[in-house]
Design a protein around this motif. Structure first.
Motif, short mmCIF file in Angstrom:
data_model
loop_
_atom_site.label_atom_id
_atom_site.label_comp_id
_atom_site.label_asym_id
_atom_site.label_seq_id
_atom_site.Cartn_x
_atom_site.Cartn_y
_atom_site.Cartn_z
N THR A 51 0.85 -1.19 0.00
CA THR A 51 0.00 0.00 0.00
C THR A 51 0.88 1.24 0.00
OG1 THR A 51 -1.70 -1.18 1.25
CG2 THR A 51 -1.87 1.21 1.17
N HIS A 52 0.77 2.02 -1.05
CA HIS A 52 1.59 3.23 -1.21
C HIS A 52 0.70 4.45 -0.95
CE1 HIS A 52 4.97 5.62 -2.60
NE2 HIS A 52 4.17 6.28 -3.40
N VAL A 53 1.04 5.21 0.07
CA VAL A 53 0.22 6.36 0.47
C VAL A 53 0.90 7.66 0.03
CG1 VAL A 53 -0.86 7.58 2.39
CG2 VAL A 53 -0.67 5.08 2.45
N ARG A 54 0.15 8.46 -0.74
CA ARG A 54 0.61 9.79 -1.13
C ARG A 54 -0.37 10.81 -0.55
NH1 ARG A 54 1.08 9.05 -7.53
NH2 ARG A 54 -0.84 10.27 -7.26
N GLU A 55 -0.02 12.08 -0.68
CA GLU A 55 -0.92 13.12 -0.17
C GLU A 55 -2.24 13.13 -0.92
OE1 GLU A 55 0.97 16.89 -0.32
OE2 GLU A 55 2.46 16.42 1.22
N ASP A 56 -2.19 12.76 -2.21
CA ASP A 56 -3.39 12.86 -3.02
C ASP A 56 -4.01 11.51 -3.40
OD1 ASP A 56 -1.25 12.14 -4.57
OD2 ASP A 56 -1.89 13.25 -6.34
N ALA A 57 -3.41 10.41 -2.95
CA ALA A 57 -3.94 9.11 -3.37
C ALA A 57 -3.37 7.98 -2.53
CB ALA A 57 -3.62 8.86 -4.84
N ILE A 58 -4.12 6.89 -2.49
CA ILE A 58 -3.64 5.63 -1.93
C ILE A 58 -3.62 4.62 -3.07
CG2 ILE A 58 -4.08 3.76 -0.31
CD1 ILE A 58 -5.48 5.75 1.50
N ILE A 59 -2.44 4.11 -3.39
CA ILE A 59 -2.27 3.22 -4.55
C ILE A 59 -1.88 1.83 -4.06
CG2 ILE A 59 -1.10 2.88 -6.76
CD1 ILE A 59 -0.43 5.87 -6.72
N LEU A 60 -2.56 0.82 -4.59
CA LEU A 60 -2.25 -0.56 -4.25
C LEU A 60 -1.41 -1.18 -5.35
CD1 LEU A 60 -5.76 -1.76 -2.98
CD2 LEU A 60 -3.92 -0.68 -1.67
N PHE A 61 -0.28 -1.77 -4.97
CA PHE A 61 0.57 -2.51 -5.90
C PHE A 61 0.49 -3.99 -5.52
CE2 PHE A 61 2.31 1.77 -5.85
CZ PHE A 61 2.49 2.03 -7.20
N GLY A 62 0.23 -4.84 -6.53
CA GLY A 62 -0.01 -6.24 -6.24
C GLY A 62 1.02 -7.17 -6.86
N PHE A 63 1.28 -8.29 -6.18
CA PHE A 63 2.29 -9.26 -6.61
C PHE A 63 1.82 -10.68 -6.31
CE2 PHE A 63 4.02 -5.32 -5.00
CZ PHE A 63 4.74 -4.85 -6.08
N VAL A 64 2.22 -11.63 -7.14
CA VAL A 64 1.80 -13.01 -6.93
C VAL A 64 2.72 -13.75 -5.96
CG1 VAL A 64 0.66 -13.26 -9.16
CG2 VAL A 64 3.10 -13.78 -8.95
N SER A 65 3.89 -13.20 -5.69
CA SER A 65 4.82 -13.90 -4.80
C SER A 65 5.41 -12.95 -3.77
CB SER A 65 5.96 -14.55 -5.60
OG SER A 65 6.83 -13.56 -6.11
N LYS A 66 5.82 -13.53 -2.66
CA LYS A 66 6.46 -12.77 -1.59
C LYS A 66 7.77 -12.16 -2.09
CE LYS A 66 8.47 -13.43 3.03
NZ LYS A 66 8.74 -14.44 4.10
N GLU A 67 8.49 -12.92 -2.94
CA GLU A 67 9.78 -12.43 -3.43
C GLU A 67 9.62 -11.17 -4.29
OE1 GLU A 67 10.03 -16.48 -2.13
OE2 GLU A 67 8.71 -15.57 -3.62
N GLU A 68 8.57 -11.14 -5.12
CA GLU A 68 8.33 -9.95 -5.94
C GLU A 68 8.07 -8.74 -5.06
OE1 GLU A 68 6.46 -11.39 -10.18
OE2 GLU A 68 5.08 -10.97 -8.54
#
Length: 208
Positions: A51-68
């Motif tokens: 979960t990437h939090v910015r002043e103007d948005a909350i963006i979700l980045f997704g991955f299939v593996s823990k290593e990624e």
């Protein structure tokens, strides 16, 4: 913070998927390495989330593996000048093992081929991550962790190969262009696209 999402795959694009969790759709930005492993629409899917939090948005980045996800976090937290988008490019252009092996070997040439990464950024990656990547990929400690596993150009139709070559002359990285063109060919099925159509469609995706 959201750490994981499990639900049904509602939308699947090259750079973004939507996971339906009990009727709520979560838009998740993904690298090509994760996109390649997505199930069919409507089928169950689980993504590890940063979960990437910015002043103007909350963006979700997704991955299939823990290593990624671990490599993504290493890049944005330990290498100056690398943000989430560039970190996604790394995962889209190289496998986790391939990248970690390149870091361990100090392979600046391979690292500099990643879209958005120049010689100086590659050098910073090696300096900042060399003692950290073995925690993500233990095999990297022995060097030569392997290639990124993209489809070999020779396995594609001639028109697809021509399209990839043309995209290369326009400045797009070979591995990224190959994955996009491969996806377009797969979607076309029994009605193959000519090189010009592939180039136009690929440019729309790559420049979006």
């Amino acid at each position: 913070m959201i750490a994981q999402l499990s639900g049904k795959l509602a939308v699947c694009d090259l750079t973004e998927v939507v996971v339906d969790v009990h009727g709520v759709g979560y838009a998740v930005t993904v690298p090509l390495s994760t996109f390649d492993k997505m199930p069919l629409l409507g089928e169950p899917v689980t993504l590890l989330i940063h979960t990437h939090v910015r002043e103007d948005a909350i963006i979700l980045f997704g991955f299939v593996s823990k290593e990624e996800r671990e490599l993504f976090r290493l890049l944005i937290e330990h290498v100056s000048g690398i943000g989430p988008r560039l970190a996604l490019n790394v995962l889209s252009c190289m496998s986790v093992n391939g990248f970690c092996g390149a870091i361990t070997d100090g392979d600046l040439k391979s690292l500099a081929k990643i879209s958005g990464v120049g010689k100086r950024t590659a050098e910073r990656m090696v300096v900042e991550l060399r003692d950290k990547v073995t925690a993500v990929s233990p095999a990297a400690a022995f060097g030569g962790a392997g290639a990124d596993g993209t489809t070999a150009p020779g396995a594609l139709p001639r028109d697809a190969q021509d399209a990839i070559a043309a995209l290369g002359t326009l400045g797009f990285k070979h591995d990224v262009a190959t994955k996009v063109v491969q996806k377009l060919c797969d979607d076309a099925g029994k009605q193959p696209l000519g090189s010009e159509a592939l180039i136009r469609k690929a440019l729309m995706i790559l420049n979006s």
